[in-house]
Design a protein around this motif. Structure first.
Motif, PDB file in Angstrom:
ATOM      1  N   MET A  30      46.725 113.111  74.476  1.00  0.00           N
ATOM      2  CA  MET A  30      47.740 112.720  73.496  1.00  0.00           C
ATOM      3  C   MET A  30      47.736 111.209  73.322  1.00  0.00           C
ATOM      4  N   THR A  31      48.132 110.766  72.132  1.00  0.00           N
ATOM      5  CA  THR A  31      48.328 109.337  71.885  1.00  0.00           C
ATOM      6  C   THR A  31      49.768 109.113  71.442  1.00  0.00           C
ATOM      7  N   SER A  32      50.331 107.992  71.843  1.00  0.00           N
ATOM      8  CA  SER A  32      51.721 107.692  71.478  1.00  0.00           C
ATOM      9  C   SER A  32      51.931 106.191  71.401  1.00  0.00           C
ATOM     10  N   ASN A  33      52.747 105.761  70.438  1.00  0.00           N
ATOM     11  CA  ASN A  33      53.094 104.346  70.357  1.00  0.00           C
ATOM     12  C   ASN A  33      54.516 104.088  70.842  1.00  0.00           C
ATOM     13  N   ARG A  34      55.111 105.089  71.475  1.00  0.00           N
ATOM     14  CA  ARG A  34      56.475 104.941  71.987  1.00  0.00           C
ATOM     15  C   ARG A  34      56.484 105.214  73.493  1.00  0.00           C
ATOM     16  N   PRO A  35      57.323 104.508  74.246  1.00  0.00           N
ATOM     17  CA  PRO A  35      57.403 104.744  75.695  1.00  0.00           C
ATOM     18  C   PRO A  35      57.895 106.150  75.991  1.00  0.00           C
ATOM     19  N   LEU A  36      57.567 106.637  77.166  1.00  0.00           N
ATOM     20  CA  LEU A  36      57.882 108.014  77.532  1.00  0.00           C
ATOM     21  C   LEU A  36      59.386 108.296  77.501  1.00  0.00           C
ATOM     22  N   GLU A  37      60.191 107.281  77.819  1.00  0.00           N
ATOM     23  CA  GLU A  37      61.645 107.503  77.833  1.00  0.00           C
ATOM     24  C   GLU A  37      62.218 107.771  76.444  1.00  0.00           C
ATOM     25  N   ALA A  85      38.116 119.217  63.126  1.00  0.00           N
ATOM     26  CA  ALA A  85      39.002 118.666  62.093  1.00  0.00           C
ATOM     27  C   ALA A  85      39.451 117.242  62.414  1.00  0.00           C
ATOM     28  N   PHE A  86      38.502 116.414  62.868  1.00  0.00           N
ATOM     29  CA  PHE A  86      38.826 115.012  63.104  1.00  0.00           C
ATOM     30  C   PHE A  86      39.299 114.352  61.804  1.00  0.00           C
ATOM     31  N   ARG A  87      40.209 113.404  61.937  1.00  0.00           N
ATOM     32  CA  ARG A  87      40.629 112.631  60.765  1.00  0.00           C
ATOM     33  C   ARG A  87      39.456 111.807  60.254  1.00  0.00           C
ATOM     34  N   GLU A  88      38.742 111.205  61.190  1.00  0.00           N
ATOM     35  CA  GLU A  88      37.509 110.480  60.899  1.00  0.00           C
ATOM     36  C   GLU A  88      36.570 110.698  62.087  1.00  0.00           C
ATOM     37  N   GLN A  89      35.279 110.733  61.817  1.00  0.00           N
ATOM     38  CA  GLN A  89      34.341 110.869  62.933  1.00  0.00           C
ATOM     39  C   GLN A  89      34.085 109.486  63.520  1.00  0.00           C
ATOM     40  N   LYS A  90      34.615 109.257  64.706  1.00  0.00           N
ATOM     41  CA  LYS A  90      34.500 107.967  65.367  1.00  0.00           C
ATOM     42  C   LYS A  90      33.585 108.076  66.584  1.00  0.00           C
ATOM     43  N   THR A  91      32.953 106.968  66.932  1.00  0.00           N
ATOM     44  CA  THR A  91      32.114 106.932  68.125  1.00  0.00           C
ATOM     45  C   THR A  91      32.515 105.734  68.984  1.00  0.00           C
ATOM     46  N   LEU A  92      32.139 105.772  70.240  1.00  0.00           N
ATOM     47  CA  LEU A  92      32.431 104.651  71.135  1.00  0.00           C
ATOM     48  C   LEU A  92      31.601 103.432  70.750  1.00  0.00           C
ATOM     49  N   GLU A  93      30.424 103.670  70.182  1.00  0.00           N
ATOM     50  CA  GLU A  93      29.572 102.552  69.767  1.00  0.00           C
ATOM     51  C   GLU A  93      30.205 101.774  68.625  1.00  0.00           C
ATOM     52  N   ASP A  94      31.045 102.436  67.823  1.00  0.00           N
ATOM     53  CA  ASP A  94      31.692 101.780  66.684  1.00  0.00           C
ATOM     54  C   ASP A  94      32.921 100.971  67.092  1.00  0.00           C
ATOM     55  N   LEU A 127      48.663 105.208  75.550  1.00  0.00           N
ATOM     56  CA  LEU A 127      49.913 104.580  75.126  1.00  0.00           C
ATOM     57  C   LEU A 127      49.645 103.181  74.587  1.00  0.00           C
ATOM     58  N   GLY A 128      50.291 102.825  73.482  1.00  0.00           N
ATOM     59  CA  GLY A 128      50.123 101.471  72.973  1.00  0.00           C
ATOM     60  C   GLY A 128      50.646 101.324  71.566  1.00  0.00           C
ATOM     61  N   PRO A 129      50.804 100.082  71.095  1.00  0.00           N
ATOM     62  CA  PRO A 129      51.311  99.837  69.741  1.00  0.00           C
ATOM     63  C   PRO A 129      50.370 100.391  68.678  1.00  0.00           C
ATOM     64  N   PRO A 130      50.860 100.551  67.446  1.00  0.00           N
ATOM     65  CA  PRO A 130      49.994 101.033  66.360  1.00  0.00           C
ATOM     66  C   PRO A 130      48.823 100.082  66.128  1.00  0.00           C
ATOM     67  N   GLY A 131      47.679 100.654  65.783  1.00  0.00           N
ATOM     68  CA  GLY A 131      46.526  99.848  65.400  1.00  0.00           C
ATOM     69  C   GLY A 131      45.694  99.303  66.541  1.00  0.00           C
ATOM     70  N   THR A 132      45.980  99.709  67.783  1.00  0.00           N
ATOM     71  CA  THR A 132      45.249  99.156  68.923  1.00  0.00           C
ATOM     72  C   THR A 132      44.055 100.012  69.353  1.00  0.00           C
ATOM     73  N   GLY A 133      43.753 101.066  68.586  1.00  0.00           N
ATOM     74  CA  GLY A 133      42.534 101.820  68.834  1.00  0.00           C
ATOM     75  C   GLY A 133      42.707 103.151  69.527  1.00  0.00           C
ATOM     76  N   LYS A 134      43.933 103.626  69.669  1.00  0.00           N
ATOM     77  CA  LYS A 134      44.170 104.881  70.394  1.00  0.00           C
ATOM     78  C   LYS A 134      43.509 106.073  69.698  1.00  0.00           C
ATOM     79  N   SER A 135      43.728 106.188  68.401  1.00  0.00           N
ATOM     80  CA  SER A 135      43.162 107.316  67.652  1.00  0.00           C
ATOM     81  C   SER A 135      41.638 107.256  67.629  1.00  0.00           C
ATOM     82  N   HIS A 136      41.106 106.053  67.463  1.00  0.00           N
ATOM     83  CA  HIS A 136      39.648 105.878  67.462  1.00  0.00           C
ATOM     84  C   HIS A 136      39.067 106.368  68.790  1.00  0.00           C
ATOM     85  N   LEU A 137      39.647 105.914  69.884  1.00  0.00           N
ATOM     86  CA  LEU A 137      39.132 106.284  71.200  1.00  0.00           C
ATOM     87  C   LEU A 137      39.284 107.782  71.466  1.00  0.00           C
ATOM     88  N   ALA A 138      40.411 108.354  71.066  1.00  0.00           N
ATOM     89  CA  ALA A 138      40.636 109.782  71.288  1.00  0.00           C
ATOM     90  C   ALA A 138      39.593 110.616  70.539  1.00  0.00           C
TER      91      ALA A 138
END
Length: 271
Positions: free
Chosen positions: A196-203, A63-72, A104-115
């Protein structure tokens, strides 16, 4: 092709072999292949078809949101992403070791794609993967709790070799979210891998979950054997838009280039 042979392959569900048998027979005759060589070829055809079908089923079940690859992935846009480390994760060794990963990182930096790309590699390696956003997780538990089916939904989260929980930190979660997440992390701890992916610090997780003790317990187990990958940089989705600083500089430069009214008067020829 012999009708009896076709019927036998249908009964044995050897569709991969059936699709290529005519070609393999011609190849065997033309190259004078031995019986063992010919058998290896047609069996490999069957295995290839079955592997492809299994991969397709597992991709659908993930149930991926989108099928992503590392080549993309655009590695040049964000140099902070450590390509070697990501490809190391794509070997799935961390899954076999029941280790976890946090991006961990700001929105749009590729976390979901990589995951999702790593999840796809895991499926290709023969592993079972489930992808859910943190909001899906909460909705699943709230829905099944109302129907007294919490154990059923929990079993779904405990089964996969790799569970990917995306979007942690986009907004504060509903009440009891910490309990659900803690149950998942605790039951998978040292037995299955979670990413897991997150755009907020652990604290900030205590505030997001609305339960500081639960957040502490979650992080205590999740981070024990986790690889933490921090990504910096601006959003890839906004790459075609000028940044506020760039726009301000451009406006400032344009204004500076326009001569003031007094300067224009000085440039007029004297009567």
């Amino acid at each position: 092709m012999n009708e009896a042979l076709q019927s036998a392959m249908r009964k044995l569900r050897l569709s991969g072999m059936s699709q290529t048998l005519e070609v393999r027979l011609q190849e065997a005759a033309g190259n004078r292949l031995g019986h063992v060589e010919f058998l290896e070829l047609v069996l490999q055809d069957e295995l290839t078809v079955r592997t492809d079908r299994l991969t397709s089923r597992r991709v659908k079940a993930a149930a991926f949101r989108e099928q992503k690859t590392l080549e993309d992935f655009d590695w040049q846009f964000n140099p902070s992403v450590k390509k070697r480390l990501i490809y190391e994760l794509a070997t799935c060794q961390f899954i076999h070791q029941a280790k976890d990963v946090l991006l961990l990182g700001p929105p749009g930096t590729g976390k979901s794609h990589l995951a999702q790309a790593i999840g796809y590699q895991a499926i290709k390696a023969g592993l079972v993967v489930l992808y859910r956003s943190i909001f899906d997780v909460v909705r699943d538990f709230l829905h099944d709790e109302a129907l007294e089916g919490q154990e059923k939904v929990l079993a779904r989260y405990l089964k996969p070799d790799l569970l990917i929980i995306d979007d942690m930190g986009i907004k504060q979660l509903p009440k009891r979210s910490g309990e659900y997440l803690f149950e998942i992390i605790m039951r998978r701890y040292e037995t299955k891998s979670t990413m897991m992916t997150s755009n907020r610090p652990l604290e900030d997780w205590g505030k997001l979950i609305g339960d500081v003790p639960s957040a502490t317990a979650i992080l205590d187990r999740f981070l024990h054997h986790a690889e933490i990958i921090t990504i910096t940089g601006r959003s890839y989705r906004l790459k075609d838009h000028a940044s506020p600083e760039t726009s301000a500089k451009a406006r400032s430069g344009k204004q500076a280039a326009q001569p003031a009214p007094e300067q224009e008067a000085c440039l007029e020829p004297k009567a």
